[in-house]
Structure formats: C-alpha cells, structure tokens
Design a protein around this motif. Sequence first.
Motif, PDB file in Angstrom:
ATOM      1  N   GLU A   1      32.861  45.389  45.342  1.00  0.00           N
ATOM      2  CA  GLU A   1      33.788  44.291  45.607  1.00  0.00           C
ATOM      3  C   GLU A   1      33.760  43.892  47.074  1.00  0.00           C
ATOM      4  O   GLU A   1      33.793  42.700  47.408  1.00  0.00           O
TER       5      GLU A   1
ATOM      6  N   LEU B   1      45.581  48.205  42.873  1.00  0.00           N
ATOM      7  CA  LEU B   1      44.871  47.149  43.591  1.00  0.00           C
ATOM      8  C   LEU B   1      43.380  47.454  43.662  1.00  0.00           C
ATOM      9  O   LEU B   1      42.544  46.546  43.625  1.00  0.00           O
TER      10      LEU B   1
ATOM     11  N   THR C   1      45.002  37.310  41.049  1.00  0.00           N
ATOM     12  CA  THR C   1      44.595  38.553  40.394  1.00  0.00           C
ATOM     13  C   THR C   1      45.226  38.676  39.018  1.00  0.00           C
ATOM     14  O   THR C   1      44.573  39.081  38.047  1.00  0.00           O
TER      15      THR C   1
ATOM     16  N   ILE D   1      39.579  39.144  46.425  1.00  0.00           N
ATOM     17  CA  ILE D   1      40.313  37.913  46.716  1.00  0.00           C
ATOM     18  C   ILE D   1      40.948  37.961  48.091  1.00  0.00           C
ATOM     19  O   ILE D   1      40.835  37.014  48.885  1.00  0.00           O
TER      20      ILE D   1
ATOM     21  N   MET E   1      43.102  39.042  35.667  1.00  0.00           N
ATOM     22  CA  MET E   1      43.222  40.302  34.935  1.00  0.00           C
ATOM     23  C   MET E   1      44.061  40.182  33.668  1.00  0.00           C
ATOM     24  O   MET E   1      44.219  41.178  32.950  1.00  0.00           O
TER      25      MET E   1
ATOM     26  N   THR F   1      41.496  46.368  40.358  1.00  0.00           N
ATOM     27  CA  THR F   1      41.605  44.994  39.896  1.00  0.00           C
ATOM     28  C   THR F   1      40.818  44.075  40.820  1.00  0.00           C
ATOM     29  O   THR F   1      40.088  44.533  41.701  1.00  0.00           O
ATOM     30  N   ALA F   2      41.001  42.764  40.629  1.00  0.00           N
ATOM     31  CA  ALA F   2      40.278  41.770  41.415  1.00  0.00           C
ATOM     32  C   ALA F   2      40.917  41.508  42.767  1.00  0.00           C
ATOM     33  O   ALA F   2      40.431  40.649  43.517  1.00  0.00           O
ATOM     34  N   PHE F   3      41.981  42.210  43.112  1.00  0.00           N
ATOM     35  CA  PHE F   3      42.736  41.912  44.327  1.00  0.00           C
ATOM     36  C   PHE F   3      41.898  42.115  45.588  1.00  0.00           C
ATOM     37  O   PHE F   3      42.014  41.327  46.536  1.00  0.00           O
TER      38      PHE F   3
END
Length: 261
Positions: free
Chosen positions: A194, A75, A113, A83, A117, A78-80
């Motif tokens: 982020e 997590l 995500t 978001i 991704m 990544t883009a989690f």
Amino acid sequence: MRQLQLLKRLTAPWRRVAVPLLAVSALLVPATGMAQVGGLDAITVTESDEGTSYSISLQVLALMTVLTLLPAAMLMMTAFTRIIVVLGILRNAIGTASTPSNQVLVGLAFFLTLFIMWPVFEQVYYEAAEPYMAEEMAADEAMQAALQPFRDFMAGQTRQEDLAMFMRISDNGPVASIDEVPFSVLVPAFVTSELKTAFQIGFILFLPFLIIDLVVSSTLMSMGMLMLSPMIISLPFKIMLFVLVDGWSLIMGTLAASFVT
C-alpha cells in the motif's frame, strides 16, 4: 457477551461496520480470554479469614490494552493507508501547508475507506455475524469467516515480491495458496504494498505542480526578481489548475478505482 448484546441493538448498516471491529479485537485478544464461556470477569472477589479482597482480572486488562491498538490494526487492514498518504502528498504538492486541515483529510479518507470497504463489511456481516447471532455457527468458525473477507481483500492488493520477502524473513516454507499465508505475514506485506502504491500515485500527482514551480521560478530569475519567493506566485496558478481540471473528483475516483476487486 455484552458486546454481542449491544451489537444486536444496532441497526443493520452500522452492524456491518461494527462486526469487523469486534472480529479483529477478538483475534488480538489472548486465547485465555476466549476460554471463558460466560464472558470476562471484571473483578474477582476472594474470601479469606482475613477478610474480602478484590482484584481486577488480567484478561480485562489485556482486553483494554488490545482496544487501544484496535484502531491502528483496523486501519492497517483497510484502504485507509493508501488514501491518507496520497492526500498528504497532494497537499504538499499544491503547497498549502495546512489546507485542507488534518481533520478534513482524515475524515475524507475515513469515509472514502468506508465506501471502498463496504462490500467487505457486508460479506463479514452476512457470512459471520448473522449466523453467529442466530446461534447457527460456533465462535471460532465465525471468527474465521469474519477474517476471510479481509484476507481476500489484502491478498488482492499485495505484491508478490513483498509477500515473498516477508515469508522469507519469517522462515515460512512455500505455501500452496494465499489462504495458507499466516495473518502475521500477510498484514505487513499488504501495508508495504500500500505504501509503494501510494507513493507511486503521489509521484504522478507531484509532476504537474512541479512543472508550474519550475516555470515560475525560471520566469522570476530571468526578470531579476530573486528576492520574491516563487511559492507566492505559483500557488494561485496551482490552485487554479487543480480547480479547472476538477482535481478532487479525479483524485477520489482514481483512488477508489485503484483497488483491485
């Protein structure tokens, strides 16, 4: 390894998601666990004059410990993070304490995500997983090839000042390119960037709902209705505003477009 045998049985789309998970888990496993070619021995049998004794391998214990940290590690890469933070701030801005529920927000963040991704997962699958399963690439080369797409993704989202701060804290010298930055420095710098981006987006989302709260509160005070909570009156107006502007589509589209590719 048993993991690779199970991986071959999966369909191609799910393999593209499972391969990055295995790549990160292998990265976190101590080097002693990777030294065995035949895999990890779960139980060691020792024969002696006193009888037979059994012991669980420390490598298996280390692997099981790493697996508990694997979801959090994935997590963070990544883009989690961006978001889920934005969705949490949005829920607080609207004023609905538990609607949508945490399960809904986490599920929405997970699939968004996955959508963002997916090109990274495909690159890992085609550049690392397929050659390794076809025995065209060694394990260490496949590991580096699997981590490179994650490195490129995080490098594209990381602010230079955050990266410089962690490089300074870790006492690393100047590097010629982003590829020379240690992974242990790139990940915390990426997470810090982020969080900054998520709070900036959350601040912009908060403003229109804050204006509604101020207008309703001022109106109630001018009418002398001090005992009536402004949240009771402003909540329907905020929900109506969010629905009229097609808020969920705007939020999802903005979050997906905010990631630099």
